[in-house]
Scaffold this motif. Sequence first.
Motif: not given
Length: 177
Positions: A37-63
């Motif tokens: 999903r983050i890669n999809f957002i970064l490719s420009g197809a998703g919303k820009g504000g959605e990236y920060q939220e997904m990045a925080r969730v990804l960090e939580l999942v990795k931890n």
Amino acid sequence: MLFRKDATIRERATVALANLQRNAYAMSMLRGRLESRINFILSGAGKGGEYQEMARVLELVKNSELILNELSGKVESARFLEEFITIIDSAASSVSGIKGDVENLVPIAENALLEMHDAIANISGGLYAEPGHAEAQQILDEAAAAPAVEAPRREQAAPAITPAQAPREEERQAELA
């Protein structure tokens, strides 16, 4: 309830480890979907504000994955510890089993040594005695004093000794003295 009350540590650890591994797999799948999903957002197809939220969730999942892996390691260590305890307990039981036998053998060995001591005393004609036996000590004292008086007479009458016989003759003289 996850565990039976009468289950061993190994059984409970096995169940817990299976659950942790299942949860770690699910967390890994979630991480993969988030990364997509983050890669999809970064490719420009998703919303820009959605990236920060997904990045925080990804960090939580990795931890969370790290935590689950740490917990799995600890549970596995508990299984090894339980196996170690089982082995040590078995060894202690084995030693306890022969402790009584060893305790029973000590008096038997002491009796055997006393019998051997008595047999040696009988074979040596009663001259071998324990300290504290006055009669035997008196016989030993008399035997030690008697040859010292007779020794000079025997030395005068002794035949010539060859050099090869000298050590044996010295031993014999020492026995007489």
